[in-house]
Design a protein around this motif. Structure first.
Motif, PDB file in Angstrom:
ATOM      1  N   SER A 210       0.810  -1.218   0.000  1.00 19.89           N
ATOM      2  CA  SER A 210       0.000   0.000   0.000  1.00 19.89           C
ATOM      3  C   SER A 210       0.848   1.275   0.000  1.00 19.89           C
ATOM      4  O   SER A 210       0.315   2.365  -0.189  1.00 19.89           O
ATOM      5  CB  SER A 210      -0.926   0.017   1.221  1.00 19.89           C
ATOM      6  OG  SER A 210      -0.186   0.113   2.426  1.00 19.89           O
TER       7      SER A 210
ATOM      8  N   ARG B  80       3.216   3.965  -1.544  1.00 19.25           N
ATOM      9  CA  ARG B  80       3.656   4.422  -2.859  1.00 19.25           C
ATOM     10  C   ARG B  80       5.178   4.413  -2.958  1.00 19.25           C
ATOM     11  O   ARG B  80       5.738   4.203  -4.041  1.00 19.25           O
ATOM     12  CB  ARG B  80       3.128   5.835  -3.116  1.00 19.25           C
ATOM     13  CG  ARG B  80       1.649   5.895  -3.458  1.00 19.25           C
ATOM     14  CD  ARG B  80       1.195   7.297  -3.752  1.00 19.25           C
ATOM     15  NE  ARG B  80       1.291   8.147  -2.567  1.00 19.25           N
ATOM     16  CZ  ARG B  80       0.981   9.434  -2.552  1.00 19.25           C
ATOM     17  NH1 ARG B  80       0.587  10.035  -3.669  1.00 19.25           N
ATOM     18  NH2 ARG B  80       1.083  10.143  -1.440  1.00 19.25           N
ATOM     19  N   SER B  81       5.836   4.640  -1.824  1.00 16.40           N
ATOM     20  CA  SER B  81       7.300   4.657  -1.834  1.00 16.40           C
ATOM     21  C   SER B  81       7.882   3.317  -2.273  1.00 16.40           C
ATOM     22  O   SER B  81       8.976   3.272  -2.860  1.00 16.40           O
ATOM     23  CB  SER B  81       7.828   5.021  -0.444  1.00 16.40           C
ATOM     24  OG  SER B  81       7.407   4.076   0.522  1.00 16.40           O
TER      25      SER B  81
ATOM     26  N   TYR C  47       6.839   1.370  -4.656  1.00 16.85           N
ATOM     27  CA  TYR C  47       6.883   1.334  -6.117  1.00 16.85           C
ATOM     28  C   TYR C  47       7.893   2.340  -6.666  1.00 16.85           C
ATOM     29  O   TYR C  47       8.531   2.083  -7.696  1.00 16.85           O
ATOM     30  CB  TYR C  47       5.483   1.596  -6.674  1.00 16.85           C
ATOM     31  CG  TYR C  47       4.471   0.592  -6.163  1.00 16.85           C
ATOM     32  CD1 TYR C  47       4.386  -0.674  -6.737  1.00 16.85           C
ATOM     33  CD2 TYR C  47       3.638   0.897  -5.089  1.00 16.85           C
ATOM     34  CE1 TYR C  47       3.477  -1.618  -6.252  1.00 16.85           C
ATOM     35  CE2 TYR C  47       2.737  -0.030  -4.607  1.00 16.85           C
ATOM     36  CZ  TYR C  47       2.657  -1.292  -5.182  1.00 16.85           C
ATOM     37  OH  TYR C  47       1.769  -2.225  -4.693  1.00 16.85           O
ATOM     38  N   TYR C  48       8.045   3.465  -5.989  1.00 19.58           N
ATOM     39  CA  TYR C  48       9.047   4.441  -6.413  1.00 19.58           C
ATOM     40  C   TYR C  48      10.454   3.856  -6.294  1.00 19.58           C
ATOM     41  O   TYR C  48      11.291   4.021  -7.189  1.00 19.58           O
ATOM     42  CB  TYR C  48       8.946   5.717  -5.572  1.00 19.58           C
ATOM     43  CG  TYR C  48       7.671   6.493  -5.758  1.00 19.58           C
ATOM     44  CD1 TYR C  48       6.948   6.429  -6.948  1.00 19.58           C
ATOM     45  CD2 TYR C  48       7.165   7.300  -4.740  1.00 19.58           C
ATOM     46  CE1 TYR C  48       5.778   7.141  -7.115  1.00 19.58           C
ATOM     47  CE2 TYR C  48       5.988   8.019  -4.899  1.00 19.58           C
ATOM     48  CZ  TYR C  48       5.299   7.935  -6.095  1.00 19.58           C
ATOM     49  OH  TYR C  48       4.139   8.637  -6.264  1.00 19.58           O
TER      50      TYR C  48
END
Length: 250
Positions: free
Chosen positions: A14, A16-17, A19-20
């Protein structure tokens, strides 16, 4: 324990970091492709005598551990920043279970992603090299072991980052400590006398990964010693983190 691991897997997905950071690992492919192209061009214009490309993993060897260490840092530092760690520890009464669950999840993600990245990096380098005799075949003694060891090194880096973030409870502080831990030995080796310079540079995760695979002239340690030191990274990180979270946050 299974429920704790499932919960931590959901949390990591959950963020976002996550995926970054994983997307940032693709920079290793770009760097490898550029380096392989430059060396291949030197070979075409000046002939043998330049740098040997080999598997191509050495060009991004210092980048991947930092990025996967960031994955471990961000897996827990946000909970300290928002105070959600208190709610988590209310649900999971034993802090060590939380740490083991988080470590298992980030290590698994880093190992799988790091392994896929290692193969992609290798094939990128060999595609650029083409038929030139400066690459490495998978049949070479140390080529496949070096690629396979990269997944283990990525997992170690992720757990190390998790431990640093747990101890420091600060995203910036943990990231600075992570970069220092990963890169300082290489930067300081030139200022140390022998054999301390070799030993110091050989203690980085990237160097230990190559030593674990038995890559020639990759460091001062053999595969057995390298595997022990890598295990020490994990054990010391988790032990120190468990002490910190138990005495301070539980």
């Amino acid at each position: 324990m299974i429920n704790a691991v499932a919960s931590e897997w959901l949390k990591l997905r959950s963020l976002r970091s996550t995926y970054y950071v994983l997307a940032s690992t693709l920079s290793a492919l770009a760097l490898t492709g550029f380096a392989a192209f430059s060396i291949s061009n030197y070979f075409d214009t000046r002939g043998p005598g330049g740098e040997h490309i080999g598997t191509g993993l050495s060009f991004s060897a210092d980048i991947s551990p930092v990025l996967f260490g960031m994955l471990g840092v961000l897996a827990i530092s946000g909970e300290f920043g928002t105070g959600m760690i208190r709610l988590t520890l209310t649900t999971i009464r034993r802090p060590w279970i939380l740490l083991v669950a988080k470590a298992a999840v980030v290590a698994a993600v880093a190992a799988v992603t790091g392994q896929a990245l290692a193969f992609a990096t290798y094939f990128t380098a060999q595609a650029v090299v083409g038929g030139r005799p400066i690459g490495a075949s998978l049949s070479d003694p140390a080529a496949l072991p070096e690629i396979l060891a990269t997944g283990a090194g990525s997992a170690v880096a992720a757990v190390t980052g998790l431990g640093l973030a747990t101890i420091l409870r600060s995203t910036p502080g943990a990231l600075i400590a992570l970069v220092g831990l990963m890169l300082t030995p290489t930067a300081t080796e030139r200022f140390l006398p022998a054999p301390w310079n070799d030993w110091t540079s050989s203690l980085t995760i990237s160097s230990l990964t190559r030593q674990l695979a038995g890559v020639p002239d990759s460091g001062a340690f053999g595969p057995s010693a390298a595997s022990t030191i890598l295990a020490g990274y994990v054990v010391i990180s988790l032990f120190a983190a468990a002490l910190a979270i138990t005495r301070r946050d539980a």
